[in-house]
Design a protein around this motif. Structure first.
Motif, short mmCIF file in Angstrom:
data_model
loop_
_atom_site.label_atom_id
_atom_site.label_comp_id
_atom_site.label_asym_id
_atom_site.label_seq_id
_atom_site.Cartn_x
_atom_site.Cartn_y
_atom_site.Cartn_z
N ILE B 24 0.84 -1.20 0.00
CA ILE B 24 0.00 0.00 0.00
C ILE B 24 0.88 1.26 0.00
O ILE B 24 0.59 2.22 -0.70
N THR B 25 1.96 1.22 0.76
CA THR B 25 2.89 2.36 0.76
C THR B 25 3.41 2.60 -0.65
O THR B 25 3.50 3.74 -1.12
N LEU B 26 3.72 1.52 -1.36
CA LEU B 26 4.23 1.66 -2.73
C LEU B 26 3.19 2.28 -3.66
O LEU B 26 3.52 3.16 -4.45
N VAL B 27 1.93 1.83 -3.58
CA VAL B 27 0.94 2.42 -4.49
C VAL B 27 0.65 3.86 -4.09
O VAL B 27 0.39 4.70 -4.95
N GLY B 34 4.64 -0.92 -6.82
CA GLY B 34 3.30 -1.05 -6.23
C GLY B 34 2.28 -1.47 -7.27
O GLY B 34 1.47 -2.37 -7.06
N TRP B 35 2.30 -0.79 -8.43
CA TRP B 35 1.39 -1.15 -9.53
C TRP B 35 1.60 -2.62 -9.91
O TRP B 35 0.65 -3.33 -10.27
N GLU B 36 2.87 -3.03 -9.83
CA GLU B 36 3.22 -4.40 -10.20
C GLU B 36 2.56 -5.42 -9.26
O GLU B 36 2.05 -6.44 -9.71
N LEU B 130 -8.39 3.06 -4.50
CA LEU B 130 -8.85 1.82 -5.15
C LEU B 130 -7.75 0.77 -5.15
O LEU B 130 -7.97 -0.39 -4.84
N GLN B 131 -6.52 1.19 -5.47
CA GLN B 131 -5.40 0.25 -5.50
C GLN B 131 -5.23 -0.38 -4.11
O GLN B 131 -5.05 -1.59 -3.99
N LEU B 135 -5.65 -4.30 -2.98
CA LEU B 135 -4.60 -5.06 -2.29
C LEU B 135 -5.15 -5.76 -1.05
O LEU B 135 -4.82 -6.91 -0.77
N MET B 136 -6.03 -5.07 -0.29
CA MET B 136 -6.65 -5.68 0.90
C MET B 136 -7.50 -6.87 0.50
O MET B 136 -7.51 -7.91 1.15
#
Lengths: 319, 319
Positions: B24-27, B34-36, B130-131, B135-136
């Protein structure tokens, strides 16, 4: 060589109300002829006093605008009122009742009233609203009022076109007070507590004062005044006009007027350009079966939204 | 051949909390890594119950989320909570107090809480949210709650990622009632009247009922229930969970679940693509003196904003 101005632009700058109405309709429809009028008359803008009025529905904003118009008309100033209807797609005309309160001025040629709900072909209500406000300014209106409902980001974008922002509250505006307190809503330049004859008005004024003492103000040199009004009979309107003029002088004296306008115009240029790119993308998504196929994959959870966006940008045809 | 999944994605899907937090930090930073992770884990999404909770500040949303988490944990379900802070640029941490009410769950590994305020490198809080929600979902959380403050368009965009939308009001939420009545705020799927032990709670419930009778609902086959709660001691929470499950079943049975999700995902793809185009434009405006000159002309009123946007689009370099 300066190219000849279109007839519509010329009539608008001569103060012809029908030309102004026609031009606004054109920009609302995102008709190229409308953009053309804005282009031609733009050098004549920047003279009007631009006031944004916002607040929860039912706070009496329209009545207040009517009272302001009456005040300015008494000193022979001209007024333009741009009322932005909720952009909600699921209801229409719910606020028509509010508009009726402005009918006192329908026969007065010195007051031009326009209601706007259409997002325009580009999908940007804020952008259409700015164009309309510029047209009123170019048409020589001394005061241009932009009215919006609510406190969301979309409303903030619209209201930011104004030089001075007025928030109208009434006794019972608990949610708005909480939003100001929490910093969800930005502190405006002037706060009006309308329906000031209500038994709970003093409580509301105290609450507003306590919020202002928290000091979220964006302009440290301006303490937002609280103006109690009773718009239906004009009580407090001269005091409000005095504060509007005081704020206008403050903006000029501190150089903030140019600064605010430049910042807003910059955002506007970017917003218009972005809206056009987005409209182009939407069109291609609809027309190109291969691009539409990307969305199907997203729905089937085989391609994530961000990767689909990457594909969309890579595969689109740029003009 | 299926490419090997990154270690971070694998750990996230195995339910590793630290991997989820990291992703989540990455997105949030719009880091490509993060997108990856979202790309790799996306096929595992679509299983969580996605609930959006909105309402004015001070309505007790965080306390309500905590009570819901307690309820679900008692039946051994896992919970993810995504709390969206005001996107306001002028205040920070004003809502920190709310977060504290969720600390009961900080030591419970079955409840993952994340606060998000950053708009991300692309400038879209809604997209980053949304991202994070995806992830969650991919991490196997049974229930994912997205909390937003306020009722503006930005909040609506975020909340629309959810399957079921809950509006939390309290006695005194006069502005929100007016906004519902005027159609400025869309009728949610479920309305909670929190602090239901307040003397004015019955008045608020009556007002909500009268608004619902106006019938602005977006789903004609679903009558939004009104659930009185007292989140601090858990009163009304079982009834709220019952209504959430009833609505989830309704969405599944009528085929609306897939429909809503498809519509939202489509908007999301477009929004991400548009944000990227906009970020690219902003970068060029800053780097290219010739483009920056366009803004100066707009400020000097020699070039109008729409024409400047046209010039900007024509002169930019497309990758």
């Amino acid at each position: 060589m300066i190219p000849a101005m279109s007839d519509l632009s010329q009539r608008l700058m001569d103060g012809d109300r029908r030309a102004l109405a026609r031009a606004i309709t054109l920009v609302e429809r995102a008709d190229p002829a409308g953009w053309e009028v804005v282009r031609e008359t733009y050098p004549n803008t920047g003279k009007a006093q631009l006031v944004g009025v916002t607040g929860p529905p039912g706070a009496g904003k329209s009545t207040l605008l009517g009272a302001l118009a009456t005040h300015w008309r008494a000193q022979d100033d001209t007024v333009g009122i741009l009322s932005i209807d909720p952009s909600s797609p699921f209801t229409h005309g719910a606020l028509l009742g509010d508009r009726i309160r402005l009918t006192d001025h329908f026969l007065d040629r010195g007051v031009f009233i326009r209601s706007m709900a259409n997002r325009g072909a580009l999908g940007g209500l804020s952008e259409a609203a700015l164009q309309a406000a510029l047209l009123m300014d170019a048409a020589g209106r001394d005061h241009v009022l932009i009215e919006t409902v609510g406190v969301g980001q979309a409303e903030v974008d619209i209201i930011n076109h104004a030089d001075t922002i007025v928030l109208v509250l009434i006794p019972g505006s608990g949610d708005s007070i909480q939003a100001l307190k929490a910093g969800v809503m930005e502190i405006p330049d002037i706060i009006v507590v309308n329906k000031a004859d209500h038994p709970m008005a003093q409580t509301m004024i105290r609450e507003v004062k306590s919020v202002l003492s928290l000091g979220h103000s964006r302009d440290l040199d301006w303490m937002p005044p609280i103006v109690p009004t009773k718009a239906v009979d004009g009580t407090g309107i001269p005091e409000l006009v005095q504060q509007l003029d005081k704020h206008a002088a403050h903006l000029r004296d501190t150089g903030q007027l140019e600064e605010r306008r430049l910042r807003n115009l910059r955002k506007e240029v970017l917003a218009i350009a972005t809206l056009r790119l987005r409209a182009e993308l939407e069109r291609q998504l609809e027309d190109d079966p291969q691009l539409a196929g990307l969305l199907e994959q997203v729905g089937a959870r085989t391609l994530d939204p961000a990767s689909a966006a990457t594909e969309l940008l890579a595969q689109r045809t740029t003009a």
